[in-house]
Design a protein around this motif. Structure first.
Motif: not given
Length: 122
Positions: A2, A27-28, A32, A77, A100, A111
């Protein structure tokens, strides 16, 4: 692996504008909550703004409300921070973060990017 990579920082005169980008890989981003934080020398990390997963909700710290705008392009993204009316006190390293939950606490984010320097001059 990531990675969140910020870009767009630099030197700007007071009253000017900058647009920061945060590009994600590994990561998608669309799953998030994304936040922006900053840290000035000798100061604690400061929450600035966050945006919900689909961009329907945003929240701003009082220090940047009305001047900064967060947005996201899940197809790319990427998350953005448009900064207008910059002040000397906006000088700091700016970080994007992915988490999250909708939360203003940095510890809640999973992250982080490496940061990009924003310097506002008089």
């Amino acid at each position: 692996q990531v990675q969140l990579v910020e870009s767009g920082g630099g030197l700007v005169q007071a009253g000017g504008s900058l647009r920061l980008s945060c590009a994600a890989s590994g990561l998608t981003l669309s799953t998030y909550v994304m936040g922006w934080f900053r840290q000035a020398p000798g100061k604690e990390r400061e929450f600035l703004t966050l945006i919900s997963v689909f961009g329907g909700s945003t929240f701003y710290a009082d220090s940047v409300k009305g001047r900064f705008t967060i947005s996201r392009d899940n197809a790319k993204n990427t998350v953005y921070l448009q900064m207008n009316g910059l002040k000397l006190e906006d000088t700091a390293v700016y970080y994007c973060a992915a988490g999250r939950d909708v939360n203003t606490y940095g510890a809640a984010y999973d992250y982080w990017g490496q940061g990009t320097q924003v310097t506002v001059s008089s």
